[in-house]
Design an enzyme around this catalytic site. Structure first.
Site, short mmCIF file in Angstrom:
data_model
loop_
_atom_site.label_atom_id
_atom_site.label_comp_id
_atom_site.label_asym_id
_atom_site.label_seq_id
_atom_site.Cartn_x
_atom_site.Cartn_y
_atom_site.Cartn_z
N ARG A 84 0.85 -1.18 0.00
CA ARG A 84 0.00 0.00 0.00
C ARG A 84 0.89 1.23 0.00
NH1 ARG A 84 -0.43 2.39 5.12
NH2 ARG A 84 0.41 1.14 6.83
N ASP A 107 5.10 8.53 0.60
CA ASP A 107 4.65 8.01 -0.69
C ASP A 107 5.85 7.68 -1.58
OD1 ASP A 107 5.49 10.54 -1.32
OD2 ASP A 107 3.64 11.16 -2.31
N ARG A 108 5.64 6.80 -2.53
CA ARG A 108 6.67 6.32 -3.46
C ARG A 108 7.85 5.67 -2.72
NH1 ARG A 108 8.21 11.62 -6.05
NH2 ARG A 108 7.61 12.30 -3.95
N ARG A 109 7.59 5.21 -1.52
CA ARG A 109 8.60 4.56 -0.68
C ARG A 109 9.73 5.51 -0.27
NH1 ARG A 109 4.80 1.72 -0.55
NH2 ARG A 109 4.76 -0.55 -0.47
N LEU A 110 9.48 6.81 -0.35
CA LEU A 110 10.45 7.80 0.11
C LEU A 110 10.14 8.15 1.56
CD1 LEU A 110 10.63 10.07 -3.08
CD2 LEU A 110 12.07 8.12 -2.44
#
Length: 213
Positions: free
Chosen positions: A9, A189-192
């Protein structure tokens, strides 16, 4: 078995910026813990305690944080338990607060030190009576044949302490984890993701740095 590799997610509940960090990480921990409570998280004080045995094998278990202040993070346990045995041999431990519903984690590394008996007695006296009796029943981490053994021992001890106060077991105590590092993880978000680690220097002052996700 179902395929789990695509279970994921996005983390969009907020970020963490250096300008928002207090000088003392305990201030941020206090805020995050309060927000975890206000969000209605199940067991917001639950933390994973990791220890290492004499072979270097790590073990983890979940306990409840009962107090924290400038001295450290406090929990109570049977002093004959596996975790207590590990701490006696190697008092370097880590704690993890997995507040995943808020896309947050706090990881703490520090030194475990036994609490004074007076502090243990004070907390033990505040527990519900059945919890006090339960502390007498279990030889924590020992092997037992069936749950019925515990149930029978509980009834025996409940009858023994039916009148008056339940005394503090000699094999029951607590530890304070004096933190040497505290890391805050906020999902992004975006795994950042946002990660900041606070390390205590030789003068006892906290220094922080951003870590790559």
């Amino acid at each position: 078995m179902s395929d789990i590799k695509d279970l994921r997610r996005e983390y969009k509940q907020g970020g963490l910026r250096s300008k928002d960090l207090p000088e003392n990480p305990l201030k941020l921990f206090e805020l995050w813990l309060e927000q975890a409570q206000n969000a209605g998280l199940m067991d917001p004080t639950a933390m994973v305690v990791a220890t290492v045995d004499e072979r270097g094998m790590p073990f983890q278990r979940t306990v409840l944080l009962k107090k924290f202040d400038e001295q450290g993070f406090v929990f109570f346990t049977n002093t004959g338990s596996r975790k207590a045995s590990h701490i006696k041999q190697n008092n370097k431990v880590s704690l993890l607060f997995p507040w995943t519903d808020l896309d947050r984690q706090v990881a703490i590394c520090g030194i475990a030190k036994p609490l004074p008996t007076a502090d243990v007695m004070r907390y033990f006296a505040s527990r519900p009576k059945d919890s006090q009796i339960g502390a007498w029943v279990s030889e924590q981490s020992s092997r037992i044949s069936a749950r019925g053994v515990l149930e029978a021992k509980f009834l025996e001890m409940k009858n023994k302490f039916s009148k008056g106060e339940v005394p503090l077991p000699t094999f029951w105590g607590g530890y304070v984890i004096e933190p040497e590092s505290i890391e805050f993880w906020q999902g992004g978000d975006r795994r950042l993701h946002d990660r900041f680690i606070f390390d205590k220097d030789d003068n006892g002052h906290w220094q922080n740095e951003r870590l790559a996700p």
